[in-house]
Design an enzyme around this catalytic site. Structure first.
Site, mmCIF file in Angstrom:
data_model
loop_
_atom_site.group_PDB
_atom_site.id
_atom_site.type_symbol
_atom_site.label_atom_id
_atom_site.label_comp_id
_atom_site.label_asym_id
_atom_site.label_seq_id
_atom_site.Cartn_x
_atom_site.Cartn_y
_atom_site.Cartn_z
ATOM 1 N N HIS A 18 27.130 44.985 68.603
ATOM 2 C CA HIS A 18 26.777 46.622 69.157
ATOM 3 C C HIS A 18 25.262 46.504 69.580
ATOM 4 O O HIS A 18 24.679 45.624 69.335
ATOM 5 C CB HIS A 18 27.121 47.627 68.194
ATOM 6 C CG HIS A 18 26.494 47.505 66.932
ATOM 7 N ND1 HIS A 18 25.231 47.637 66.879
ATOM 8 C CD2 HIS A 18 27.035 47.509 65.795
ATOM 9 C CE1 HIS A 18 24.743 47.836 65.290
ATOM 10 N NE2 HIS A 18 26.078 47.809 64.895
ATOM 11 N N HIS A 21 22.533 45.422 66.992
ATOM 12 C CA HIS A 21 22.406 43.977 66.888
ATOM 13 C C HIS A 21 21.651 43.256 68.225
ATOM 14 O O HIS A 21 20.709 42.766 68.010
ATOM 15 C CB HIS A 21 23.653 43.078 66.630
ATOM 16 C CG HIS A 21 24.460 43.744 65.583
ATOM 17 N ND1 HIS A 21 25.942 44.277 65.957
ATOM 18 C CD2 HIS A 21 24.463 43.718 64.483
ATOM 19 C CE1 HIS A 21 26.266 44.510 64.926
ATOM 20 N NE2 HIS A 21 25.595 44.371 63.854
ATOM 21 N N CYS A 126 27.328 47.030 46.393
ATOM 22 C CA CYS A 126 27.646 47.367 47.602
ATOM 23 C C CYS A 126 28.077 46.190 48.501
ATOM 24 O O CYS A 126 27.488 45.495 48.945
ATOM 25 C CB CYS A 126 26.634 47.928 48.452
ATOM 26 S SG CYS A 126 27.226 48.815 50.111
ATOM 27 N N CYS A 129 26.529 45.946 51.962
ATOM 28 C CA CYS A 129 25.237 45.469 52.130
ATOM 29 C C CYS A 129 25.010 43.865 51.494
ATOM 30 O O CYS A 129 24.185 43.218 51.394
ATOM 31 C CB CYS A 129 24.139 46.118 50.999
ATOM 32 S SG CYS A 129 23.778 47.851 51.509
ATOM 33 N N CYS A 143 25.837 53.922 47.874
ATOM 34 C CA CYS A 143 24.754 53.206 48.465
ATOM 35 C C CYS A 143 23.862 53.797 49.247
ATOM 36 O O CYS A 143 24.166 54.639 50.010
ATOM 37 C CB CYS A 143 25.744 52.075 49.257
ATOM 38 S SG CYS A 143 24.549 51.142 50.248
ATOM 39 N N HIS A 146 24.733 52.700 53.094
ATOM 40 C CA HIS A 146 25.688 53.011 53.952
ATOM 41 C C HIS A 146 26.476 54.093 53.172
ATOM 42 O O HIS A 146 27.503 54.724 53.856
ATOM 43 C CB HIS A 146 27.012 51.694 53.509
ATOM 44 C CG HIS A 146 26.397 50.392 54.136
ATOM 45 N ND1 HIS A 146 25.687 49.509 53.429
ATOM 46 C CD2 HIS A 146 26.674 50.075 55.451
ATOM 47 C CE1 HIS A 146 25.370 48.622 54.322
ATOM 48 N NE2 HIS A 146 26.016 48.929 55.647
ATOM 49 N N LYS A 294 23.004 56.473 62.228
ATOM 50 C CA LYS A 294 23.237 55.038 62.416
ATOM 51 C C LYS A 294 24.602 54.673 62.790
ATOM 52 O O LYS A 294 25.599 55.494 62.590
ATOM 53 C CB LYS A 294 23.039 54.531 60.927
ATOM 54 C CG LYS A 294 22.910 52.979 60.932
ATOM 55 C CD LYS A 294 22.583 52.570 59.360
ATOM 56 C CE LYS A 294 22.552 50.981 59.399
ATOM 57 N NZ LYS A 294 23.549 50.125 59.344
ATOM 58 N N LYS A 297 31.277 51.662 62.031
ATOM 59 C CA LYS A 297 32.652 51.629 62.277
ATOM 60 C C LYS A 297 33.172 52.819 62.139
ATOM 61 O O LYS A 297 34.053 53.345 62.830
ATOM 62 C CB LYS A 297 33.161 50.331 61.828
ATOM 63 C CG LYS A 297 34.016 49.371 62.642
ATOM 64 C CD LYS A 297 34.425 48.049 62.101
ATOM 65 C CE LYS A 297 35.076 47.886 60.978
ATOM 66 N NZ LYS A 297 35.557 46.448 60.789
#
Ligand code: MSP
Length: 501
Positions: A18, A21, A126, A129, A143, A146, A294, A297
């Site tokens: 995405h 990245h 996690c 991670c 976490c 996340h 952030k 998905k």
């Protein structure tokens, strides 16, 4: 000749690429291209991180073997980078034999040096991670990155004696002030080290998808300890000692802030443990947010690079992400903001400058570009623009580099508006104004080529110049007076047609 080795993180193959990245990758590409212009011997590495629980679970979800999952997703990364005109010299996959060899060799060296031992580990893990946390790290029991529940795991593991490296790391940071940048991120890394370092588990016996521990085949190395080593593998560690000696420790790692701890604390400590030198530099950027959040998905706010390339073109894409968020802080992505910058900087400034110069050369000079004036008022602007562009790339601030380059574009447009060559009779005065504009444009295409390489190559050709902007060498090529004059200038189609939001 100087060497420049630049890397992106290697991307997990659990999920498709995405724009987050792609952000890291485009910045690293800009740096690689800039350093090639400087005439340095550049090696630019990217790739995929293919082991670990996260990938094994994604494979299971898709009904694939981990290797199949890795093959499919790694190929998607390669495609995305090809689409974005990324000029990487190698693409490493951690499932490759060369990497397994390097991981085994490097961790064996750390063990032989007395820094690896066996113990029982219990902790909160996690999976997203691929990292353990303590109770204190958690936010509302989840976490911290996340915001998802962590799992309680207990296993017999091999440990890396990280605690022994607290002082060596502090010494390293002190002796190498440019080791981590920007400054705020360096302070963050130093804060982590000063808080105190605990030994860390580097193997797993609960999963098989990883690099086998050579001295204990029941275990595989923890994915992060395998992944970090890719930077050494790719320049010959474990396969070609001479090559490794040539390139290491030149490495410049470009990473996002979520993986600062691994790169700025664990990685240099591991290298020291194996008797190797930490990398030269680590540049840490913030997150790209979508609607203030952030991308993930689960929240379905991921944007694929290809979707934006369809609207803005490859260079429109690259220009936006290199320039819009300054390197370091988080930045919010907005489609409207991208349209606005495209229209103002690319359509109205760069595109318009090329089109109007070519049009007037067509009308007033029979389409043959005149030579620049040695003492043009634009010469000083070009010199300053080059110096500021170079300084900003050196400081890993692509947004400031683009700003400095675009100053020359704006000043050249202003110079044309002041002199209005389109209204004057053909003659030496018109020739001087147009020659200067052509020369400024020649310099711009070199300076802007790390950001918008395809467009710059096309402008270069339309200016009647030979070769490609990326084959020019700085600083000589940026010196005023390089445009030969007497060559045909072509207008061509608009480089950046205006968009509506
Ligand atoms: N596999 C590890 C890295 C190992 S490096 C030895 C990893 N992979 S990742 O695919 O999850 O992320 C790779 C990079 O993408 C990180 O630098 C991360 O910061 C970056 N980004 C992922 N999402 C991002 C944004 N939304 N914004 C900017 N960059 C972010 O971590």
């Amino acid at each position: 000749m100087g060497r420049y080795y630049v890397t992106t993180p290697i991307y997990y193959v659990n999920d498709a690429p995405h724009i987050g990245h792609a952000y890291t990758t485009v910045v690293a590409d800009g740096l690689a291209r800039w350093h090639r212009l400087l005439g340095e011997d550049v090696f630019f590495l990217t790739g995929t991180d293919e082991h670990g629980l996260k990938v094994a679970r994604a494979a299971e979800e898709h009904g694939l073997s981990p290797q199949e999952q890795a093959d499919v997703t790694s190929a998607r990364y390669r495609e995305a980078w090809a689409l974005l005109n990324i000029s990487n010299d190698d693409f490493i996959r951690t499932t490759e034999a060369r990497h397994h060899t390097a991981v085994r060799e490097l961790l064996t060296a750390a063990k032989d040096n007395g820094h690896i031992y066996k113990d029982t580990y219990e902790g909160l893990y996690c999976v997203a991670c691929e990292a353990y946390y303590t109770e204190d790290d958690l936010v509302d029991g989840n976490c911290p990155i996340h915001h998802r529940p962590v799992e309680h795991l207990s296993e017999e593991n091999w440990f890396f004696a990280l605690s022994a490296f607290e002082q060596p790391l502090l010494d390293w940071y002190e002796a190498h002030p440019g080791f981590v940048g920007p400054e705020g991120k360096r302070n963050e890394a130093l804060g982590l080290i000063r808080q105190g370092l605990r030994d860390i588990s580097i193997s797993r016996s609960s999963i098989q998808w990883g690099v086998e521990v050579p001295w204990d085949p029941e275990h595989v190395f923890y994915v992060w300890y395998d992944a970090l080593i890719n930077y050494a593998t790719a320049v010959g560690y474990g396969s070609d000692p001479e090559r490794f000696a040539d390139w290491w420790p030149e490495a410049h790692h470009v990473i996002g802030k979520d993986i600062l701890r691994f790169h700025c604390v664990y990685w240099p400590a591991l290298l020291l443990a194996a008797g190797l030198t930490p990398p030269k530099r680590i540049s840490v950027h913030g997150f790209l947010l979508v609607g203030g959040e952030k991308m993930s998905k689960t929240s379905l706010n991921q944007i694929a690079p290809a979707d934006l390339v369809a609207d803005f073109g490859v260079d429109g894409y690259r220009y936006h992400f290199l320039g819009a968020p300054p390197f370091g802080p988080d930045g919010d992505f907005s489609y409207e903001g991208m349209v606005e910058r495209y229209n103002s900087d690319l359509a109205n400034n760069l595109g318009n400058l090329q089109a109007r110069v070519a049009t007037v050369v067509g009308k007033k000079c029979d389409g043959v570009g005149p030579a620049p004036h040695p003492d043009s008022p634009l010469a000083a602007v070009a010199t300053e623009s080059y110096a500021d562009t170079a300084a900003a790339w050196e400081r890993v601030q692509p947004s400031l580099a683009l700003e400095a380059t675009w100053r020359l574009i704006r000043e050249t447009n202003a110079h044309l508006e002041t002199n209005e060559p389109w209204k004057a009779e053909p003659g030496p005065e018109v020739d001087a104004v147009l020659g200067d504009a052509l020369e400024a444009l020649r310099i711009v295409t070199i300076l802007a080529s790390p950001a918008v390489p395809g467009t710059c190559a096309e402008i270069w050709r339309r200016l009647g110049l030979e070769g490609r902007p990326e084959d020019q060498r700085l600083p000589a090529a940026a010196a005023w007076g390089g445009y030969p004059g007497g060559v045909p200038v072509e207008k061509g189609d608009p480089l950046f047609p205006r968009l509506t939001a």
